[in-house]
Design an enzyme around this catalytic site. Sequence first.
Site, PDB file in Angstrom:
ATOM      1  N   HIS A 169       0.773  -1.062  -0.186  1.00 19.89           N
ATOM      2  CA  HIS A 169      -0.043   0.243   0.025  1.00 19.89           C
ATOM      3  C   HIS A 169       0.854   1.108   0.039  1.00 19.89           C
ATOM      4  O   HIS A 169       0.621   2.003  -0.773  1.00 19.89           O
ATOM      5  CB  HIS A 169      -0.920   0.071   1.328  1.00 19.89           C
ATOM      6  CG  HIS A 169      -1.845   1.316   1.325  1.00 19.89           C
ATOM      7  ND1 HIS A 169      -3.012   1.198   1.169  1.00 19.89           N
ATOM      8  CD2 HIS A 169      -1.769   2.545   1.598  1.00 19.89           C
ATOM      9  CE1 HIS A 169      -3.740   2.314   1.287  1.00 19.89           C
ATOM     10  NE2 HIS A 169      -2.746   3.249   1.730  1.00 19.89           N
ATOM     11  N   GLU A 170       1.777   1.181   0.917  1.00 19.33           N
ATOM     12  CA  GLU A 170       2.796   2.464   1.089  1.00 19.33           C
ATOM     13  C   GLU A 170       3.571   2.400  -0.193  1.00 19.33           C
ATOM     14  O   GLU A 170       3.776   3.569  -0.728  1.00 19.33           O
ATOM     15  CB  GLU A 170       3.362   2.541   2.442  1.00 19.33           C
ATOM     16  CG  GLU A 170       2.772   2.326   3.665  1.00 19.33           C
ATOM     17  CD  GLU A 170       1.792   3.611   3.871  1.00 19.33           C
ATOM     18  OE1 GLU A 170       1.996   4.510   3.190  1.00 19.33           O
ATOM     19  OE2 GLU A 170       0.720   3.434   4.217  1.00 19.33           O
ATOM     20  N   HIS A 182       3.205   6.495  -7.068  1.00 21.22           N
ATOM     21  CA  HIS A 182       2.392   7.605  -7.563  1.00 21.22           C
ATOM     22  C   HIS A 182       3.390   8.825  -7.430  1.00 21.22           C
ATOM     23  O   HIS A 182       3.605   9.766  -8.463  1.00 21.22           O
ATOM     24  CB  HIS A 182       1.374   7.660  -6.673  1.00 21.22           C
ATOM     25  CG  HIS A 182       0.201   8.765  -7.355  1.00 21.22           C
ATOM     26  ND1 HIS A 182      -0.655   8.769  -6.847  1.00 21.22           N
ATOM     27  CD2 HIS A 182       0.191   9.545  -8.436  1.00 21.22           C
ATOM     28  CE1 HIS A 182      -1.622   9.744  -7.506  1.00 21.22           C
ATOM     29  NE2 HIS A 182      -1.025  10.120  -8.517  1.00 21.22           N
ATOM     30  N   HIS A 185       1.567   4.429  -2.928  1.00 22.81           N
ATOM     31  CA  HIS A 185       1.783   5.918  -2.545  1.00 22.81           C
ATOM     32  C   HIS A 185       3.244   6.511  -3.220  1.00 22.81           C
ATOM     33  O   HIS A 185       3.261   7.444  -3.830  1.00 22.81           O
ATOM     34  CB  HIS A 185       1.794   6.387  -0.995  1.00 22.81           C
ATOM     35  CG  HIS A 185       0.188   6.323  -0.561  1.00 22.81           C
ATOM     36  ND1 HIS A 185      -1.007   6.894  -1.221  1.00 22.81           N
ATOM     37  CD2 HIS A 185      -0.173   5.462   0.481  1.00 22.81           C
ATOM     38  CE1 HIS A 185      -1.911   6.612  -0.383  1.00 22.81           C
ATOM     39  NE2 HIS A 185      -1.229   5.851   0.407  1.00 22.81           N
TER      40      HIS A 185
HETATM   41 ZN    ZN Z   1      -3.001   5.234   2.179  1.00 23.01          ZN
END
Ligand code: ZN
Length: 593
Positions: free
Chosen positions: A383-384, A390, A387
Amino acid sequence: MVERSMIAEKDKWDLTNIFKSVEEWKKCVDEITGALKDFEAFRGKLSEPKGLSKCLELKYELDRKVKLVLLYSSLKSDEDTRIGENQALRGQFMQLMAMYNAAISFIDPELIEIGEDLMKLATEDGLEIYKQYFDDILRGKKHTLDADKEELLAKMSEITSSASNIFGMINNADMVFEDVIDKDGNKHKLTHSSAAVHLKSEDRILRESANTNMLKEYEVRKNTIGQSFIENLKKDRILANIRNYNSSIEMKLSEDNIPLDVYTNLLDTIEANRESLYRLTDIRKKVLEVDELYTYDIMVSLVKDSDSDINYEDAVKTVLESLKPLGEEYCKKAKEGFESRWVDVYENIGKRSGAYSFSVPGVHPYILMNFNDSIHDMFTLTHEMGHAMHSYFTHQTQPQVYSSYTIFLAEIASTVNEAFLYEHLMATTTDPKNRVYLLNERIDNFRNTLFRQVSFAEFEKRAHELAQKGAVTREALNEIFLEINRKEYGPNMKFPENSELGWSRIPHFYRSFYVYQYATGFCASVALVEKIKNEGQLALDAYLNMLKGGSSKYSIDLLKEAGVDLTTKAPIEAAMKNFASLVDELEQELSKI
Ligand SMILES: [Zn+2]
């Protein structure tokens, strides 16, 4: 837990890539402070192309440096929150930020003053890149008041977060929860963070006790909390009115230029697709073997002791394997990130808890983890990394002015990564018990990020509507909240005493019309994963382009170009279909164990 010095260098992030030392950091702070007076020369000169271009150049050059200063001081102080010297860096940054903001505060009002001529200026040499930025500024013109009125509002702005601050004090400082009792009669402390642990416990007595004692405290404070939330609703109503918006929701959504349809589509589509959720309630009731299912029964896992161990090295390998559908460029960079100390992996004494990714232009992304060898942590890690990727793509592609993306887009890359990890694990796991565990995790993702947030979003919408009519009371809010919750879980869910007060526990409600973005982001990610799986390279390129887009276009348009149009119901319907198939699969796998 160990001291930070005991952890291997390779498992700690490398802050020297930002500044070689605290001295260098301080030098940069001085440089920025020294340069702030240069803005004075541009005051009143922004309608001249040269002046405007030079002024914006300075603004974004300093913006880059300010962000590097912020990054370093934040990461440094999170490494070990006990070290006062590092905490002081944060304080110094706050001062710098205030000075910087004051120095640039004349720019936007002056640009608004220039009005439509700004778009002509955007055709001049050196100003072409600012076209989108100017458009965004002009959008606000209708809602900007005369300079003296704006000044008055700015002076009042210090008290616009009063309601939120008061709620924060009640919620974090004043509340004391009664100890909870487990099935053997032992007492345990109840806090906001331990509540989540207790509610996941297999001990139903403990879960019920946690729920009861938590809500009891909100019951005691119902008048104060109720009033503080009502004051917050009023504040938004008044501000929307002063700024010529028809409603609070219109004001909030316009910040990122999100059409109202996006909000109503989301709510309407979920409203029309609730069967699978109700089926889930029934499955849970059967698996837990209870006569009645209560809301405190929804967080406990459907399989016992199934979160098997995985060490960090294996987790990284698995994550990288799972990201293959995102293409070579993506995987190569993620691998490089893991290998070149983007990640601060393990817990140490004094380190900030939780997980986050923090990135600014000019240096690679950073990720804080407290990796504890669980499958759940592996999901957090990917998940991290989503980020981080992105940000990486945006920073590689965009100039400083468009180098941050909106909250509306922020949770897409992270949840796309999670979805691919889920798919990869399901494809390589045969044991039915482990499959149920994974399905349960994925379903919980939908529940927490989509359904829960949509319920909250509906609550907010109706609460603000009541406030608009001047008809909001604590009792009305309770009634709406319970009604929405009954709709979310279906006829077979039982609600214990004080459940109607659940809304008063949610700090996010003081950031009006914020939570719906979790839901839209999640639906977009489900739709994007489907597209990438089914349509291949073209869909993948479109997705990567969105990640590279930063804020160079409005969020809703960047997403449209990636193939997801959130002004229509299609992406939300796709997510609902996906969810229904997960519930089907869960039922099948459960029948095997
Ligand atoms: Zn998040």
